[in-house]
Design a protein around this motif. Structure first.
Motif, PDB file in Angstrom:
ATOM      1  N   GLN A  20       2.837  34.678   1.473  1.00 36.96           N
ATOM      2  CA  GLN A  20       3.209  34.549   0.065  1.00 36.96           C
ATOM      3  C   GLN A  20       3.858  33.184  -0.172  1.00 36.96           C
ATOM      4  O   GLN A  20       3.482  32.458  -1.098  1.00 36.96           O
ATOM      5  CB  GLN A  20       4.188  35.649  -0.347  1.00 36.96           C
ATOM      6  N   TYR A  21       4.814  32.839   0.682  1.00 40.05           N
ATOM      7  CA  TYR A  21       5.496  31.558   0.537  1.00 40.05           C
ATOM      8  C   TYR A  21       4.531  30.400   0.779  1.00 40.05           C
ATOM      9  O   TYR A  21       4.503  29.424   0.023  1.00 40.05           O
ATOM     10  CB  TYR A  21       6.664  31.468   1.514  1.00 40.05           C
ATOM     11  N   TYR A  22       3.740  30.507   1.818  1.00 38.73           N
ATOM     12  CA  TYR A  22       2.806  29.450   2.204  1.00 38.73           C
ATOM     13  C   TYR A  22       1.811  29.152   1.091  1.00 38.73           C
ATOM     14  O   TYR A  22       1.602  27.991   0.713  1.00 38.73           O
ATOM     15  CB  TYR A  22       2.084  29.888   3.471  1.00 38.73           C
TER      16      TYR A  22
ATOM     17  N   ASP B 121      -2.885  42.537   1.956  1.00 38.39           N
ATOM     18  CA  ASP B 121      -1.508  42.213   1.586  1.00 38.39           C
ATOM     19  C   ASP B 121      -1.257  40.701   1.651  1.00 38.39           C
ATOM     20  O   ASP B 121      -0.187  40.244   2.066  1.00 38.39           O
ATOM     21  CB  ASP B 121      -0.512  42.944   2.498  1.00 38.39           C
ATOM     22  N   GLY B 122      -2.285  39.938   1.262  1.00 39.79           N
ATOM     23  CA  GLY B 122      -2.156  38.493   1.216  1.00 39.79           C
ATOM     24  C   GLY B 122      -2.429  37.783   2.527  1.00 39.79           C
ATOM     25  O   GLY B 122      -2.486  36.556   2.576  1.00 39.79           O
ATOM     26  N   VAL B 123      -2.604  38.537   3.615  1.00 42.47           N
ATOM     27  CA  VAL B 123      -2.843  37.948   4.932  1.00 42.47           C
ATOM     28  C   VAL B 123      -4.347  37.882   5.189  1.00 42.47           C
ATOM     29  O   VAL B 123      -5.029  38.910   5.142  1.00 42.47           O
ATOM     30  CB  VAL B 123      -2.162  38.774   6.043  1.00 42.47           C
TER      31      VAL B 123
ATOM     32  N   ILE C 218      -5.961  35.329  10.688  1.00 40.24           N
ATOM     33  CA  ILE C 218      -6.183  33.893  10.568  1.00 40.24           C
ATOM     34  C   ILE C 218      -4.851  33.178  10.403  1.00 40.24           C
ATOM     35  O   ILE C 218      -4.003  33.590   9.611  1.00 40.24           O
ATOM     36  CB  ILE C 218      -7.098  33.582   9.368  1.00 40.24           C
ATOM     37  N   LYS C 219      -4.677  32.108  11.175  1.00 42.69           N
ATOM     38  CA  LYS C 219      -3.454  31.304  11.119  1.00 42.69           C
ATOM     39  C   LYS C 219      -3.780  29.899  10.616  1.00 42.69           C
ATOM     40  O   LYS C 219      -4.791  29.323  11.014  1.00 42.69           O
ATOM     41  CB  LYS C 219      -2.822  31.199  12.513  1.00 42.69           C
TER      42      LYS C 219
END
Length: 241
Positions: free
Chosen positions: A67-69, A148-150, A159-160
């Motif tokens: 979310q922040y990213y 959930d946004g990931v 995924i990173k």
């Protein structure tokens, strides 16, 4: 372009540029430490940016991390500014041999620079932690690929972002190539960085060439070692337009 800087560039044949957040702020990308920077977002998220952009937080709280990213580090509307374009032009002229950047926005490449060493990675690259398949930024921003946004890979792995988080080491291959470029340079232009974030700031110590130029709105710890110090916006100083 500032006339003093132009004279140094004219007599140099192997220039390296090392830049920080100040190079991209003129493109609308926020920095970290100014009043409008990311470090002042703690009230909204309940954690400091250092915490939320750490490896530990990413592993333990991926939903909050993303979310922040996504809200703060992805800037698809950003376009290269006069500084980015000037550096690309200098490379095209055969003057500039490398751009070494702490930024993760990919704006140097968008401007046309080819020899770019991204010491902190790039938001434009993302990889699956399981199968290591790479994805672009559009994929991770597409909620149909997220839970959930990931974002998740087609193989099911998480995924990173290919970005160096707090607690993570810099890529030694990129760092080594950057050091090699600096050691070969006869001129090093440093711009848009306060030179206080290590280990990246320590790269300046590998320069043993003829001209060291520092362009930053505020003073840096290395000003006394420079041949030319300009306290102004880098786009204004370097503009070739």
């Amino acid at each position: 372009m500032d006339e003093r800087l132009k004279r140094i560039i004219d007599e140099s044949s192997n220039i390296v540029f090392f830049g920080g957040a100040g190079v991209s702020t003129e493109s609308g990308v926020p920095d970290f430490r100014s009043e409008s920077g990311l470090y002042h977002a703690k009230q909204k998220y309940g954690h400091s940016p250092e915490t939320m952009l750490s490896h530990t937080f990413y592993v333990n709280h991926p939903e909050a991390f993303y979310q922040y990213y996504k809200e703060n580090l992805i800037h698809p509307e950003a376009r290269p500014n006069a500084a980015h374009r000037a550096l690309a032009k200098l490379e095209e002229m055969g003057k500039l041999r490398a751009v070494i950047t702490q930024n993760i926005d990919g704006l140097h490449q968008k401007a046309g620079s080819k020899a770019v060493y991204e010491v902190h990675g790039s938001v434009l690259r993302n990889y699956c932690e399981s199968c290591h398949k790479f994805y672009d930024v559009n994929y991770i921003m597409d909620e149909s690929h997220c839970k959930d946004g990931v974002p998740y890979c087609t193989c099911g792995g998480r995924i990173k972002p290919d970005v160096v988080l707090y607690e993570e080491a810099l890529d030694q291959r990129v760092l080594g190539a950057a050091v090699d470029a600096i050691e070969r340079a006869d001129c090093m232009i440093v711009g848009g960085t306060s030179l206080v974030v290590y280990p990246a700031a320590g790269l300046i110590n590998y320069f043993h060439g003829k001209h060291l130029v520092l362009i930053n709105k505020s003073a840096t710890p290395y000003d006394s070692k420079a041949d030319l110090v300009i306290n102004d916006a880098i786009g204004k100083v370097m503009s070739m337009e």
